[in-house]
Design a protein around this motif. Structure first.
Motif, PDB file in Angstrom:
ATOM      1  N   PHE A 110       0.898  -1.238  -0.055  1.00 39.80           N
ATOM      2  CA  PHE A 110       0.094   0.070   0.036  1.00 39.80           C
ATOM      3  C   PHE A 110       0.729   1.251  -0.034  1.00 39.80           C
ATOM      4  O   PHE A 110       1.955   1.104   0.893  1.00 39.80           O
ATOM      5  CB  PHE A 110      -0.915  -0.139   1.247  1.00 39.80           C
ATOM      6  N   SER A 111       0.503   2.224  -0.755  1.00 41.67           N
ATOM      7  CA  SER A 111       1.443   3.490  -0.951  1.00 41.67           C
ATOM      8  C   SER A 111       0.731   4.375  -1.726  1.00 41.67           C
ATOM      9  O   SER A 111      -0.313   4.078  -2.592  1.00 41.67           O
ATOM     10  CB  SER A 111       2.571   3.025  -1.893  1.00 41.67           C
ATOM     11  N   GLU A 112       1.102   5.711  -1.542  1.00 38.47           N
ATOM     12  CA  GLU A 112       0.554   6.805  -2.154  1.00 38.47           C
ATOM     13  C   GLU A 112       0.880   6.887  -3.687  1.00 38.47           C
ATOM     14  O   GLU A 112       1.735   6.442  -3.959  1.00 38.47           O
ATOM     15  CB  GLU A 112       0.550   8.069  -1.498  1.00 38.47           C
ATOM     16  N   GLY A 113       0.159   7.642  -4.282  1.00 42.45           N
ATOM     17  CA  GLY A 113       0.739   7.999  -5.771  1.00 42.45           C
ATOM     18  C   GLY A 113       1.252   9.285  -6.123  1.00 42.45           C
ATOM     19  O   GLY A 113       0.826  10.221  -5.353  1.00 42.45           O
ATOM     20  N   ILE A 114       2.123   9.399  -7.005  1.00 45.70           N
ATOM     21  CA  ILE A 114       2.777  10.642  -7.354  1.00 45.70           C
ATOM     22  C   ILE A 114       2.800  10.630  -8.831  1.00 45.70           C
ATOM     23  O   ILE A 114       3.306   9.750  -9.531  1.00 45.70           O
ATOM     24  CB  ILE A 114       4.152  10.725  -6.537  1.00 45.70           C
ATOM     25  N   ALA A 115       2.559  11.905  -9.428  1.00 42.55           N
ATOM     26  CA  ALA A 115       2.622  11.770 -10.726  1.00 42.55           C
ATOM     27  C   ALA A 115       3.892  12.266 -11.462  1.00 42.55           C
ATOM     28  O   ALA A 115       4.542  13.176 -10.858  1.00 42.55           O
ATOM     29  CB  ALA A 115       1.655  12.976 -11.214  1.00 42.55           C
ATOM     30  N   ASP A 116       4.459  11.486 -12.449  1.00 43.66           N
ATOM     31  CA  ASP A 116       5.778  11.798 -12.944  1.00 43.66           C
ATOM     32  C   ASP A 116       5.666  12.803 -13.966  1.00 43.66           C
ATOM     33  O   ASP A 116       4.342  13.340 -14.519  1.00 43.66           O
ATOM     34  CB  ASP A 116       6.513  10.689 -13.481  1.00 43.66           C
ATOM     35  N   GLU A 117       6.688  13.189 -14.914  1.00 46.89           N
ATOM     36  CA  GLU A 117       6.563  14.256 -15.829  1.00 46.89           C
ATOM     37  C   GLU A 117       5.697  13.826 -16.993  1.00 46.89           C
ATOM     38  O   GLU A 117       5.144  14.755 -17.730  1.00 46.89           O
ATOM     39  CB  GLU A 117       7.838  14.713 -16.260  1.00 46.89           C
ATOM     40  N   LYS A 118       5.400  12.614 -17.293  1.00 46.50           N
ATOM     41  CA  LYS A 118       4.454  12.029 -18.218  1.00 46.50           C
ATOM     42  C   LYS A 118       3.159  12.216 -17.940  1.00 46.50           C
ATOM     43  O   LYS A 118       2.108  11.941 -18.533  1.00 46.50           O
ATOM     44  CB  LYS A 118       4.959  10.885 -18.751  1.00 46.50           C
ATOM     45  N   GLY A 119       2.813  12.492 -16.556  1.00 43.89           N
ATOM     46  CA  GLY A 119       1.420  12.437 -16.227  1.00 43.89           C
ATOM     47  C   GLY A 119       1.009  10.976 -15.427  1.00 43.89           C
ATOM     48  O   GLY A 119      -0.092  11.081 -14.971  1.00 43.89           O
ATOM     49  N   SER A 154      14.780  14.196 -11.013  1.00 41.41           N
ATOM     50  CA  SER A 154      14.185  15.089 -12.038  1.00 41.41           C
ATOM     51  C   SER A 154      14.882  14.680 -13.254  1.00 41.41           C
ATOM     52  O   SER A 154      14.144  14.429 -14.135  1.00 41.41           O
ATOM     53  CB  SER A 154      14.596  16.559 -11.906  1.00 41.41           C
ATOM     54  N   GLU A 155      15.985  14.272 -13.193  1.00 46.81           N
ATOM     55  CA  GLU A 155      16.690  13.450 -14.496  1.00 46.81           C
ATOM     56  C   GLU A 155      16.108  12.128 -14.704  1.00 46.81           C
ATOM     57  O   GLU A 155      16.125  11.896 -16.157  1.00 46.81           O
ATOM     58  CB  GLU A 155      18.262  13.451 -14.171  1.00 46.81           C
ATOM     59  N   LYS A 156      15.444  11.579 -13.743  1.00 46.41           N
ATOM     60  CA  LYS A 156      14.712  10.258 -14.197  1.00 46.41           C
ATOM     61  C   LYS A 156      13.395  10.528 -14.765  1.00 46.41           C
ATOM     62  O   LYS A 156      12.644   9.404 -14.846  1.00 46.41           O
ATOM     63  CB  LYS A 156      14.967   9.439 -13.000  1.00 46.41           C
TER      64      LYS A 156
END
Length: 183
Positions: A110-119, A154-156
């Motif tokens: 179980f974990s929360e989600g985070i949006a990456d740069e692709k959305g 950020s580079e990833k």
């Protein structure tokens, strides 16, 4: 299951002799049947919840790689399985699954989600894994600061605030750069 033949045998023997003993046996059989039913219901609930978890995390279970872990909270599993959040929590707490890639503590899924740069929404466990990998590969004399870790992320393709990096680092019990340099 409760052995009905044994019950019938006792009931026929006791029915003629002692009414109270017969009632005692009936009560005990009834309690045993209730217990068996409760265990069966718990087993069915556990199976239904585990099937939902595996379905929601299919890629992760197929590969065993934390990068495939999708964000998932108790509410997702509860909605998907048709059970209450508290039931999902009780079923998964202090439980492990034996997988082809090792023993797995269910609460770690179980974990929360985070949006990456692709959305795309990714699990915060993936971010923690990247942070951990970066720290393990850092120059031990000049460890990465939280801001440098932000740049690496950020580079990833992961746009994460410095405060979030610090929070995840602390959750993983990794000390700040100055202390890591002393180690």
């Amino acid at each position: 299951f409760v052995n009905q033949a044994l019950y019938d045998q006792y009931a026929s023997q006791l029915g003629r002799k002692d009414r109270m003993a017969s009632q005692y046996v009936k009560n005990k059989i009834s309690s045993a049947q209730w217990f068996v039913s409760a265990v069966k219901q718990r087993e069915e609930t556990m199976l239904r919840i585990m099937q939902c978890i595996v379905e929601l995390q299919r890629d992760f279970f197929a590969e065993g790689d934390i990068r495939f872990l999708k964000p998932m909270v108790l509410r997702n599993v509860a909605d998907h399985s048709g059970t209450d959040i508290s039931t999902v929590s009780r079923i998964t707490v202090n439980k492990y699954a034996n997988t082809h890639f090792g023993l797995l503590y269910l609460k770690k899924l179980f974990s929360e989600g985070i949006a990456d740069e692709k959305g795309e929404v990714i699990s915060n466990k993936v971010i923690q894994s990247v942070i951990s990998d970066a720290i393990q590969s850092e120059d031990k004399k000049h460890p990465f600061s939280d801001q440098q870790l932000v740049i690496i992320l950020s580079e990833k393709g992961y746009k994460i605030a410095r405060r979030t990096v610090a929070k995840y680092r602390e959750q993983m019990q990794i000390p700040i750069a100055q202390i890591r340099a002393v180690w």
